[in-house]
Enzyme design. Structure first.
Site, PDB file in Angstrom:
ATOM      1  N   PRO A 178       0.844  -1.196   0.000  1.00  0.00           N
ATOM      2  CA  PRO A 178       0.000   0.000   0.000  1.00  0.00           C
ATOM      3  C   PRO A 178       0.887   1.257   0.000  1.00  0.00           C
ATOM      4  O   PRO A 178       1.888   1.293   0.707  1.00  0.00           O
ATOM      5  CB  PRO A 178      -0.776  -0.108   1.325  1.00  0.00           C
ATOM      6  CG  PRO A 178       0.022  -1.045   2.179  1.00  0.00           C
ATOM      7  CD  PRO A 178       0.828  -1.933   1.271  1.00  0.00           C
ATOM      8  N   ALA A 190      10.242   3.306  -2.329  1.00  0.00           N
ATOM      9  CA  ALA A 190      11.616   2.812  -2.524  1.00  0.00           C
ATOM     10  C   ALA A 190      11.613   1.520  -3.337  1.00  0.00           C
ATOM     11  O   ALA A 190      12.461   1.324  -4.214  1.00  0.00           O
ATOM     12  CB  ALA A 190      12.295   2.587  -1.179  1.00  0.00           C
ATOM     13  N   ASP A 192      15.120   3.005   3.473  1.00  0.00           N
ATOM     14  CA  ASP A 192      14.145   2.283   2.643  1.00  0.00           C
ATOM     15  C   ASP A 192      14.784   1.781   1.347  1.00  0.00           C
ATOM     16  O   ASP A 192      14.613   0.622   0.956  1.00  0.00           O
ATOM     17  CB  ASP A 192      12.958   3.192   2.275  1.00  0.00           C
ATOM     18  CG  ASP A 192      12.081   3.520   3.468  1.00  0.00           C
ATOM     19  OD1 ASP A 192      12.512   3.289   4.608  1.00  0.00           O
ATOM     20  OD2 ASP A 192      10.954   4.023   3.257  1.00  0.00           O
TER      21      ASP A 192
HETATM   22  C1  MEV Z   1      10.539   6.077   6.495  1.00  0.00           C
HETATM   23  O1  MEV Z   1      10.275   4.731   6.179  1.00  0.00           O
HETATM   24  C2  MEV Z   1      11.169   6.230   7.834  1.00  0.00           C
HETATM   25  C3  MEV Z   1      11.557   7.624   8.299  1.00  0.00           C
HETATM   26  O2  MEV Z   1      12.602   7.409   9.263  1.00  0.00           O
HETATM   27  C4  MEV Z   1      12.050   8.521   7.190  1.00  0.00           C
HETATM   28  C5  MEV Z   1      13.434   8.157   6.630  1.00  0.00           C
HETATM   29  O3  MEV Z   1      14.132   7.338   7.194  1.00  0.00           O
HETATM   30  O4  MEV Z   1      13.763   8.756   5.592  1.00  0.00           O
HETATM   31  C6  MEV Z   1      10.403   8.310   8.990  1.00  0.00           C
END
Ligand code: MEV
Length: 316
Positions: A89, A98, A136
Site C-alpha cells: 500500500p 523505494a 528504505d
Molecule cells: C521512512 O520509512 C522512515 C523515516 O525514518 C524517514 C526516513 O528514514 O527517511 C520516517
C-alpha cells in the site's frame, strides 16, 4: 530486449525518525514488494496500471520527476517504457516508493552495482520524501535484515531464527515528508532524549536478533512507546498494537513515519499470526503475515542478493 526486475518492501523494526537525525535503524525486507518491466518504446513513459497512472518524464508530477531523475542517471537504450506493479500500500510505511524506485532502476540497468542501484533509487526517493535517510532504498535493494546509519557502511544482521511478523494497515495513508517535518519542529531536548532511547533500542535489537530474536517483542513495544512520545503515533495505531498484544503478539509498534500507515507485530508462529490478523480484521483493519528466514549468504555487508534476485526474475 525486455527486462524484468523486482525489489522488496520493508518494515523498520527500530529507529524510524531517529535515523533521519543520525541514529541507527534496524530494518527488514518483507515478502511484498514491487515489480518492474522495461522495454523499448517510441517515447519514454512510465505506467502503474493498477493506480491508473501514466507519465512521461517531461511532466511535472512527482512520479514523472522521479522517473526523470532516474533516467538522467541511467545509461542504456532509450526511449523506454517502464511498467510497474506493487502489492504494497502506498503511504503506509512499508517502503512502497523505494521498492518501486529500486525495481525501476534494476529494470533500466540490470548490470548496475548495488551501490549504483541505491544511489539512483535515492534520486527517485528525494522527489517524494525530500531528505530521506536512505534506509528504505537500502533495504529494498539488499533484502534481508540490516543495521543502517546514514553515512556508515551498512551492516547485515545475520538472523539466527526466522522472524514471523504481522503487518496491520490502519487504512490511513500519511506523508513521510510531513511527519519528518513535524518531528523536526519538536523541542530539541525532548527530541534528542527520545532519539537516544531509540538508538539504544536499535543496538539492543541488533544484539537480540543475532542471538535468536527472543526479547525482540519487548524492544518493539518500547520503541512504540518512544515513538508515541515523539508524537507520531495515533489512537488507531496505539489500539492496533494493543489488539495485537492481546491476541498473543510478543510486541508491536508503528512502523515507518507514523501518523497513519502500518503497525508491525512480532509473533511466535503461524497460529498466533492468524489470531493477530483475525483480531485486526474484526476491528476493520487489513493485515498480512510475513516470514523472514535466516539467509545462508548473510555476511557483514550487503551481498550480491539483489543480483541473484534479479537474475531469477529475468530468467522467469
Ligand atoms: C521512512 O520509512 C522512515 C523515516 O525514518 C524517514 C526516513 O528514514 O527517511 C520516517
Amino acid at each position: 530486449m525486455t527486462t524484468f526486475a523486482s525489489a522488496r518492501g520493508k518494515v523498520i523494526l527500530v529507529g524510524e525518525h531517529a535515523v533521519v537525525h543520525g541514529a541507527p535503524a534496524v530494518a527488514v525486507a518483507i515478502s511484498r514488494g514491487a515489480r518492474a518491466r522495461a522495454e523499448p518504446a517510441e517515447r519514454d513513459e512510465l505506467h502503474i496500471a493498477a493506480w491508473g497512472l501514466s507519465v512521461s518524464p517531461d511532466e511535472e508530477s512527482e512520479l514523472a520527476r522521479a522517473f526523470r531523475a532516474v533516467l538522467d542517471e541511467t545509461p542504456g537504450p532509450r526511449p523506454v517504457r517502464v511498467d510497474l506493479s506493487t502489492n504494497l500500500p502506498p503511504g503506509a510505511g512499508l517502503g512502497c516508493s523505494a521498492a518501486l524506485g529500486v525495481a525501476t532502476v534494476r529494470a533500466l540497468d540490470p548490470d548496475a552495482t548495488h551501490e549504483v542501484q541505491v544511489a539512483r533509487a535515492m534520486q527517485w526517493e528525494r522527489v517524494f520524501h525530500g531528505t530521506p535517510s536512505g534506509v528504505d532504498a537500502e533495504v529494498a535493494a539488499s533484502g534481508g535484515c540490516i543495521f543502517f546509519r546514514v553515512g556508515a557502511p551498512v551492516e547485515r544482521i545475520a538472523l539466527r531464527a526466522p522472524l514471523v511478523l504481522c503487518v496491520g494497515d490502519s487504512g490511513r495513508a500519511s506523508s513521510t515528508g510531513a511527519m519528518v517535518a513535524a518531528v523536526r519542529a519538536r523541542p530539541d531536548g525532548e527530541r534528542e532524549e527520545i532519539f537516544g532511547e531509540l538508538e539504544s533500542l536499535a543496538h539492543e535489537a541488533r544484539a537480540v536478533l543475532a542471538q535468536g530474536a527472543s526479547g525482540l517483542g519487548g524492544v518493539l513495544s518500547r520503541a512504540h512507546a518512544a515513538l508515541a512520545r515523539l508524537g507520531v503515533s495515533t489512537p488507531t495505531l496505539d489500539a492496533m498494537c494493543r489488539t495485537a498484544e492481546r491476541a498473543g503478539a510478543l510486541g508491536a509498534k508503528l512502523t515507518g513515519a507514523g501518523g497513519g500507515g502500518c503497525v508491525v507485530a512480532l509473533v511466535d508462529g503461524a497460529e498466533t499470526a492468524r489470531s493477530v490478523v483475525r483480531a485486526w480484521r474484526r476491528d476493520g483493519f487489513d493485515g498480512f503475515t510475513t516470514r523472514v528466514e535466516p539467509r545462508r549468504d548473510d555476511a557483514q555487508t550487503p551481498s550480491t542478493d539483489s543480483h541473484i534476485e534479479h537474475i531469477e526474475e529475468r530468467a522467469s
